[in-house]
Design an enzyme around this catalytic site. Structure first.
Site, short mmCIF file in Angstrom:
data_model
loop_
_atom_site.label_atom_id
_atom_site.label_comp_id
_atom_site.label_asym_id
_atom_site.label_seq_id
_atom_site.Cartn_x
_atom_site.Cartn_y
_atom_site.Cartn_z
N SER A 151 -10.42 30.01 -45.97
CA SER A 151 -9.16 30.12 -46.70
C SER A 151 -8.33 31.30 -46.20
O SER A 151 -7.94 31.30 -45.04
CB SER A 151 -9.48 30.21 -48.19
OG SER A 151 -8.32 29.97 -48.93
N ASP A 197 -7.63 19.03 -50.32
CA ASP A 197 -7.57 20.45 -50.69
C ASP A 197 -6.29 20.69 -51.50
O ASP A 197 -5.19 20.51 -50.99
CB ASP A 197 -7.57 21.28 -49.40
CG ASP A 197 -7.69 22.78 -49.64
OD1 ASP A 197 -7.24 23.27 -50.69
OD2 ASP A 197 -8.21 23.47 -48.74
N HIS A 227 -11.04 22.22 -51.15
CA HIS A 227 -10.92 23.53 -50.52
C HIS A 227 -12.30 24.11 -50.17
O HIS A 227 -12.39 25.00 -49.32
CB HIS A 227 -10.20 24.46 -51.51
CG HIS A 227 -9.74 25.76 -50.91
ND1 HIS A 227 -8.98 25.83 -49.77
CD2 HIS A 227 -9.92 27.06 -51.31
CE1 HIS A 227 -8.72 27.11 -49.48
NE2 HIS A 227 -9.30 27.87 -50.41
O1 9J3 Z 1 -8.45 32.37 -49.86
C1 9J3 Z 1 -8.12 31.41 -50.56
O2 9J3 Z 1 -8.94 30.69 -51.19
C2 9J3 Z 1 -6.63 31.19 -50.78
C3 9J3 Z 1 -6.44 30.73 -52.13
C4 9J3 Z 1 -5.20 31.02 -52.89
O3 9J3 Z 1 -4.79 30.17 -53.60
O4 9J3 Z 1 -4.57 32.19 -52.88
C5 9J3 Z 1 -3.51 32.27 -53.83
C6 9J3 Z 1 -3.12 33.66 -54.06
#
Ligand code: 9J3
Length: 278
Positions: A151, A197, A227
């Site tokens: 992510s 996702d 995700h």
């Molecule tokens: O690192 C991640 O899972 C990004 C997820 C996310 O929604 O960040 C929003 C601030």
């Protein structure tokens, strides 16, 4: 009429058998393929040793894992978790990579909420620590380094590749970085994403990132994946991450048949590889 109905029953019977035979063959073939595909990622595994390092070297602490019983230098990877995650998120993949002969520094980020760019800097700080200061610095080849992450850690991996083009490989898992552009990235990149996702939709993250990149690249998308599908312990992430690092960190072309042509697998909704690989 009886004859006709018999004959139609028999042909239905035969076609059920034909379908069963085809299904059996398909299952048998996919089992054979799974076994074949599995080999490079499970052959010749090493025993793994590990130790923790405290926060304070540009990242929030880490676990370093490495293969035992190797005399020469090895390639290495740094791994970053995503937003609100810690190093436990990808501990399984750190273990797999160490078993496959890589030194791995699996970090916690300075805070759980760091941006993708900060995670990229922390991945580079971790590699600097691993190769320059750690207890195993002498066993790591500083010219054979990779970055991985989930992510925001996947976005950070691409940021690190942008800043430090001499990295040999990056594996962003469900990468997230709003508005980023990675068209200058030439580091060989394997993106693994989830079709469904909702946190980092592939249409605005993984897919454009894949399209933008200028170097060798691959894109694997789990059909119906979330995700978290790419980071849940699974065979696709394991096999292709190992193959990508063997190919681009170690220069091991024996894995090329896994990557080109792009894998066909009914777990994947998309499978793209920039074949032929350099
Ligand atoms: O690192 C991640 O899972 C990004 C997820 C996310 O929604 O960040 C929003 C601030």
């Amino acid at each position: 009429m009886t004859g006709q109905s018999f004959s139609s029953t028999r042909s239905r019977f035969l076609s059920i058998h034909a379908i069963a035979l085809v299904l059996t063959l398909v299952v048998a073939m996919s089992m054979t393929m799974a076994i074949t595909v599995d080999k490079p990622a499970s052959a010749a595994t090493y025993e793994v040793a590990k130790f923790d390092v405290p926060r304070g070297n540009g990242f929030g602490g880490a676990t370093i894992s490495y293969p035992k019983g190797i005399t020469g230098q090895v390639g290495a990877a740094a791994i970053s978790p995503g937003f609100t995650e810690n190093r436990s998120a990808l501990a399984w993949l750190a273990q797999v990579l160490a078993e496959q002969g890589f030194a791995v520094i699996n970090i916690d980020t300075n805070s759980l909420f760091d941006s993708p760019g900060s995670r990229g800097d922390q991945l580079l700080a971790a590699l600097k620590y691993l190769t320059g200061s750690s207890q195993i610095k002498n066993m790591v080849n500083p010219d054979k380094l990779a970055v991985l992450g989930h992510s925001m850690g996947g976005g950070g991996s691409l940021d690190a590749a942008k800043k430090f083009p001499s990295l040999k490989a990056t594996v962003p898992l469900a990468p997230y970085n709003n508005g980023a552009n990675y068209s200058s990235v030439k580091v060989p990149s394997l993106i693994i994403a989830g079709q469904s996702d909702r946190i980092a939709p592939v249409g605005v993250h993984a897919r454009p990132f894949y399209q933008q990149q200028a170097g060798p690249k691959a894109y694997l998308e789990f059909a119906g994946g979330s995700h978290f599908t790419p980071i849940s312990p699974n065979e696709i992430t394991r096999i292709y991450t190992v193959a990508w690092l063997k190919r681009f960190v170690n220069g091991d072309t024996s894995v090329d048949s896994l990557l080109c042509p792009a894998p066909t697998d009914n777990r994947l909704s998309a499978s793209l590889v920039s074949c032929p690989l350099p």
